[in-house]
Design a protein around this motif. Structure first.
Motif, mmCIF file in Angstrom:
data_model
loop_
_atom_site.group_PDB
_atom_site.id
_atom_site.type_symbol
_atom_site.label_atom_id
_atom_site.label_comp_id
_atom_site.label_asym_id
_atom_site.label_seq_id
_atom_site.Cartn_x
_atom_site.Cartn_y
_atom_site.Cartn_z
ATOM 1 N N ALA A 245 3.838 10.292 -15.479
ATOM 2 C CA ALA A 245 4.115 11.550 -14.674
ATOM 3 C C ALA A 245 4.575 11.168 -13.490
ATOM 4 C CB ALA A 245 3.465 12.654 -14.749
ATOM 5 N N VAL A 246 3.588 10.390 -12.698
ATOM 6 C CA VAL A 246 3.842 9.863 -11.159
ATOM 7 C C VAL A 246 5.073 9.150 -11.189
ATOM 8 C CG1 VAL A 246 3.087 8.565 -9.389
ATOM 9 C CG2 VAL A 246 1.614 10.081 -10.692
ATOM 10 N N ARG A 247 5.328 8.096 -12.057
ATOM 11 C CA ARG A 247 6.561 7.351 -12.058
ATOM 12 C C ARG A 247 7.757 8.254 -12.188
ATOM 13 N NH1 ARG A 247 3.745 4.311 -15.589
ATOM 14 N NH2 ARG A 247 5.007 4.382 -17.076
ATOM 15 N N GLU A 248 7.922 9.056 -13.371
ATOM 16 C CA GLU A 248 8.852 9.995 -13.506
ATOM 17 C C GLU A 248 9.258 10.810 -12.269
ATOM 18 O OE1 GLU A 248 8.298 12.266 -17.290
ATOM 19 O OE2 GLU A 248 10.172 13.342 -16.810
ATOM 20 N N ALA A 249 8.366 11.201 -11.755
ATOM 21 C CA ALA A 249 8.641 12.308 -10.742
ATOM 22 C C ALA A 249 9.379 11.282 -9.444
ATOM 23 C CB ALA A 249 7.445 12.787 -10.030
ATOM 24 N N LEU A 250 8.663 10.215 -9.072
ATOM 25 C CA LEU A 250 9.424 9.424 -8.052
ATOM 26 C C LEU A 250 10.688 8.899 -8.519
ATOM 27 C CD1 LEU A 250 6.154 7.079 -7.091
ATOM 28 C CD2 LEU A 250 7.355 8.813 -5.754
ATOM 29 N N SER A 251 10.922 8.640 -9.743
ATOM 30 C CA SER A 251 11.970 8.102 -10.206
ATOM 31 C C SER A 251 13.347 9.422 -9.863
ATOM 32 C CB SER A 251 12.040 7.504 -11.664
ATOM 33 O OG SER A 251 13.305 7.149 -12.071
ATOM 34 N N ASP A 252 12.661 10.365 -10.583
ATOM 35 C CA ASP A 252 13.935 11.457 -10.380
ATOM 36 C C ASP A 252 14.319 11.662 -8.962
ATOM 37 O OD1 ASP A 252 13.853 11.774 -13.167
ATOM 38 O OD2 ASP A 252 12.414 13.386 -13.069
ATOM 39 N N ALA A 253 13.332 11.712 -7.958
ATOM 40 C CA ALA A 253 13.452 11.935 -6.422
ATOM 41 C C ALA A 253 14.260 11.033 -5.780
ATOM 42 C CB ALA A 253 12.142 12.236 -5.904
ATOM 43 N N LEU A 254 14.123 9.683 -6.367
ATOM 44 C CA LEU A 254 14.728 8.618 -5.741
ATOM 45 C C LEU A 254 16.159 8.331 -6.080
ATOM 46 C CD1 LEU A 254 11.421 6.303 -5.308
ATOM 47 C CD2 LEU A 254 12.865 7.531 -3.414
ATOM 48 N N GLY A 255 16.413 8.741 -7.344
ATOM 49 C CA GLY A 255 17.436 8.416 -8.320
ATOM 50 C C GLY A 255 17.613 7.014 -8.650
ATOM 51 N N ALA A 256 16.376 6.429 -8.728
ATOM 52 C CA ALA A 256 16.319 5.157 -9.345
ATOM 53 C C ALA A 256 15.082 4.709 -10.064
ATOM 54 C CB ALA A 256 16.098 4.142 -7.779
ATOM 55 N N ALA A 257 15.292 3.492 -10.759
ATOM 56 C CA ALA A 257 14.013 3.126 -11.710
ATOM 57 C C ALA A 257 12.788 2.858 -10.656
ATOM 58 C CB ALA A 257 14.459 2.061 -12.703
ATOM 59 N N VAL A 258 11.838 3.122 -11.259
ATOM 60 C CA VAL A 258 10.387 2.816 -10.523
ATOM 61 C C VAL A 258 9.476 1.864 -11.241
ATOM 62 C CG1 VAL A 258 8.371 4.046 -9.635
ATOM 63 C CG2 VAL A 258 10.448 4.987 -9.129
ATOM 64 N N PHE A 259 8.897 0.941 -10.662
ATOM 65 C CA PHE A 259 7.895 0.144 -11.156
ATOM 66 C C PHE A 259 6.883 -0.295 -10.335
ATOM 67 C CE2 PHE A 259 9.106 -3.944 -9.679
ATOM 68 C CZ PHE A 259 10.186 -3.765 -8.818
ATOM 69 N N GLU A 260 5.780 -0.583 -10.904
ATOM 70 C CA GLU A 260 4.748 -1.324 -10.108
ATOM 71 C C GLU A 260 4.499 -2.718 -10.187
ATOM 72 O OE1 GLU A 260 1.138 1.879 -10.683
ATOM 73 O OE2 GLU A 260 1.267 0.649 -12.255
ATOM 74 N N VAL A 261 4.155 -3.144 -9.063
ATOM 75 C CA VAL A 261 3.819 -4.673 -9.102
ATOM 76 C C VAL A 261 2.514 -4.795 -8.954
ATOM 77 C CG1 VAL A 261 4.149 -6.643 -7.356
ATOM 78 C CG2 VAL A 261 5.715 -4.646 -7.324
ATOM 79 N N PRO A 262 1.746 -5.684 -9.998
ATOM 80 C CA PRO A 262 0.332 -5.984 -10.141
ATOM 81 C C PRO A 262 -0.197 -6.544 -8.996
ATOM 82 C CG PRO A 262 1.565 -6.781 -12.030
ATOM 83 C CD PRO A 262 2.620 -6.457 -11.147
ATOM 84 N N MET A 263 -1.516 -6.058 -8.515
ATOM 85 C CA MET A 263 -2.028 -6.272 -7.365
ATOM 86 C C MET A 263 -3.269 -7.362 -7.558
ATOM 87 S SD MET A 263 -0.466 -5.023 -4.713
ATOM 88 C CE MET A 263 -1.605 -4.852 -3.626
ATOM 89 N N GLY A 264 -3.832 -7.682 -6.695
ATOM 90 C CA GLY A 264 -4.990 -8.409 -6.675
ATOM 91 C C GLY A 264 -6.093 -7.487 -7.077
ATOM 92 N N PRO A 265 -7.585 -8.059 -7.038
ATOM 93 C CA PRO A 265 -8.583 -6.901 -7.243
ATOM 94 C C PRO A 265 -8.756 -6.001 -5.858
ATOM 95 C CG PRO A 265 -9.346 -9.279 -7.284
ATOM 96 C CD PRO A 265 -7.998 -9.378 -6.949
ATOM 97 N N PRO A 266 -9.270 -4.809 -6.255
ATOM 98 C CA PRO A 266 -9.728 -4.143 -7.572
ATOM 99 C C PRO A 266 -8.260 -3.707 -8.028
ATOM 100 C CG PRO A 266 -10.104 -2.775 -5.514
ATOM 101 C CD PRO A 266 -9.468 -3.957 -5.098
ATOM 102 N N SER A 267 -8.087 -3.775 -9.264
ATOM 103 C CA SER A 267 -6.645 -3.745 -9.880
ATOM 104 C C SER A 267 -6.595 -2.416 -10.626
ATOM 105 C CB SER A 267 -6.498 -4.653 -10.754
ATOM 106 O OG SER A 267 -5.678 -4.491 -11.904
ATOM 107 N N LEU A 268 -5.734 -1.410 -10.491
ATOM 108 C CA LEU A 268 -5.613 -0.316 -10.933
ATOM 109 C C LEU A 268 -5.252 -0.342 -12.486
ATOM 110 C CD1 LEU A 268 -6.213 2.689 -10.258
ATOM 111 C CD2 LEU A 268 -3.794 3.064 -9.600
ATOM 112 N N PRO A 269 -4.021 -1.231 -12.850
ATOM 113 C CA PRO A 269 -3.799 -1.649 -14.248
ATOM 114 C C PRO A 269 -5.065 -2.100 -15.116
ATOM 115 C CG PRO A 269 -2.159 -2.406 -12.766
ATOM 116 C CD PRO A 269 -3.048 -2.003 -11.957
#
Ligand SMILES: Cc1cc2nc3c(=O)[nH]c(=O)nc-3n(C[C@H](O)[C@H](O)[C@H](O)COP(=O)(O)OP(=O)(O)OC[C@H]3O[C@@H](n4cnc5c(N)ncnc54)[C@H](O)[C@@H]3O)c2cc1C
Length: 449
Positions: A245-269
């Protein structure tokens, strides 16, 4: 009185969770228990499921990402855990994971590795990736804006974009560093960012007059910096409970596809993957006991008469029960079959002192040089012997002793407690845990039927 189960899995990381789920799937009425102590590496790892990213033994300047890991598995040495379980089992394990992960993960449509951009601006060859990263693949030629935040210094978006371009990515990449609406402290946890977006909390941002929802505020902060780019990459903080839902809301508001870049620890994914696995364990009826270590064990003597025993059982001891330490109380846990999935040097399944390298519970044999100065090489980028420390199993994944025979007839090992592979160099960590966890759990389930 001992707590009694059919299969007891020790260790609750990716390997242990997979083993418990596979055992539960193999047997209908069996009682499966998972006992685990501290946090596993799931919370620190990227959430990517790497099967084989680089060929073992290649030097830095020879390193090319592997395109098709399954073909490359065939050339691995005999003692590699993938060779022990066989390539078909690796495929079966990935299919098993796909079923558990459902639409939370992508990559199952092809045997080939995907190239996922990392927070350092490198690309990681990986077999399965969280769906939140899917729009960011480096094989895609859409121009990309990377957005970092002043309060999250681990992700330097302009630098990561420059690295991607220098590495020859087939798109223009640009990075900006902005302030995250509603967060002023640079010690805020990644879960705080996620919570703000999950619940669309009211925040103030200079881009909008008055308070607004965090999703709209974030989009309003990014929008003025967006040029022609058709996709926008954020550090992996975009929601914990409701990431889609968060990605969809951002994508709609930005008019662009939205993605996450995996991070180091601690890692949400990594946290999301852990939640997904523990939900599956609950649905499968696996009993989970957390926060307690297994500290000891007792065997049943090998049956020297041979009566009612297989040839294997006459020569090999079996584990009768293990001892779990619950706040100083020693609780016996008895099972028909055991799976050891306590991790490697990081998870503390394998430990070393100045004299020797050991496996902590059953003292299974861990091959290593007698002189500890041979445990590492001076070249920090060289092949480090300690990275391969772990127990060496037979094809049933039973740890082998110095005489090359199984140490116990009813103990199998899975994941980073196994030796003879270097997950960090080959990028094979989650893949080995999945494949060996799947095989160890399936065999344990079959053996107690
Ligand atoms: C920082 C980091 C980043 C990584 N990134 C990636 C990546 O991007 N992609 C990838 O594929 N792999 C990655 N890996 C590797 C991957 O996470 C591991 O190889 C793999 O998940 C190990 O899983 P495991 O279940 O074998 O062990 P662990 O995750 O270490 O779990 C072992 C569990 O056993 C418990 N335990 C230990 N001793 C006992 C005991 N006596 N009694 C009860 N429980 C015990 C531990 O507390 C722990 O919970 C990364 C690893 C790290 C450390």
């Amino acid at each position: 009185m001992a707590i009694t189960d059919d299969v007891l899995v020790i260790g609750g990381g990716l390997a242990g969770a997979t083993a418990a789920l596979a055992a539960a799937e193999t047997t209908e009425d069996a009682r499966i228990r998972l006992v685990t102590y501290k946090q596993s590496t799931l919370r620190h790892a990227s959430g990517l499921i790497d099967v084989l990213g680089y060929a073992p033994g290649t030097t830095d300047d020879q390193q090319q990402p592997i395109a098709d890991p399954y073909t490359a598995l065939e050339s691995l040495p005999e003692s590699h855990p993938y060779q022990r379980v066989g390539i078909d089992a690796v495929r079966d394990a990935l299919a098993f994971f796909d079923e558990i992960a459902g639409d939370a993960y992508a990559g199952a449509h092809t045997d080939r590795n995907a190239l996922v951009p990392t927070h350092g601006g490198t690309v990681k060859p990986t077999a399965r990736y969280p769906v939140s990263t899917a729009e960011g693949l480096a094989s895609d030629d859409r121009d990309t804006l990377l957005v970092g935040f002043e309060t999250l210094p681990d992700f330097d978006a302009p630098l990561a974009a420059a690295h991607l371009e220098a590495a020859g990515a087939p798109f223009d990449a640009r990075g900006v560093t902005l302030s995250f609406p509603g967060i002023g402290r640079d010690d805020a946890k990644v879960t705080r960012y996620a919570h703000l977006l999950d619940h669309d909390e009211r925040v103030e941002t200079p881009s909008v007059t008055g308070e607004t929802g965090a999703r709209e505020a974030l989009a309003a902060t990014v929008n003025p910096h967006l040029d022609e780019e058709s996709r926008v990459g954020f550090p992996a903080i975009l929601g914990d409970a409701h990431p889609a839902a968060v990605r969809e809301a951002l994508s709609d508001a930005l008019g662009a596809a939205v993605f996450e870049v995996p991070m180091g620890p601690p890692s949400l994914p990594g946290l999301r993957l852990e939640d997904l696995l523990y939900d599956a364990l609950e649905s499968a009826g696996v009993r989970v006991t957390s926060g307690v270590p297994v500290v000891d064990y007792e065997t049943v003597a090998a049956d020297s008469t041979g009566e009612n025993s297989t040839a294997d059982e006459t020569t090999t001891a079996a584990i009768d029960h293990v001892i779990v330490d619950r706040n100083g109380a020693q609780i016996p846990h008895e099972a028909d079959q055991y799976v050891l999935a306590t991790g490697g040097l990081v998870g503390k399944g394998v430990e070393s002192n100045r004299e020797r390298v050991t496996e902590g519970i059953f003292d299974c044999y861990v091959p290593h040089a007698t002189d500890r100065y041979d445990w590492f090489v001076d070249d920090v980028f060289g092949e480090q012997p300690y990275a391969r420390f772990g127990v060496v199993p037979d094809e049933e994944l039973r740890p082998l002793g110095t005489d090359d025979n199984p140490e116990f007839s009813n103990l199998r090992a899975a994941g980073a407690v196994l030796g003879d592979y270097d997950y960090a160099a080959e990028k094979s960590g989650a893949g080995v845990s999945l494949a060996t966890g799947y095989v160890a759990g399936t065999r344990a389930g079959e053996a107690c039927q």
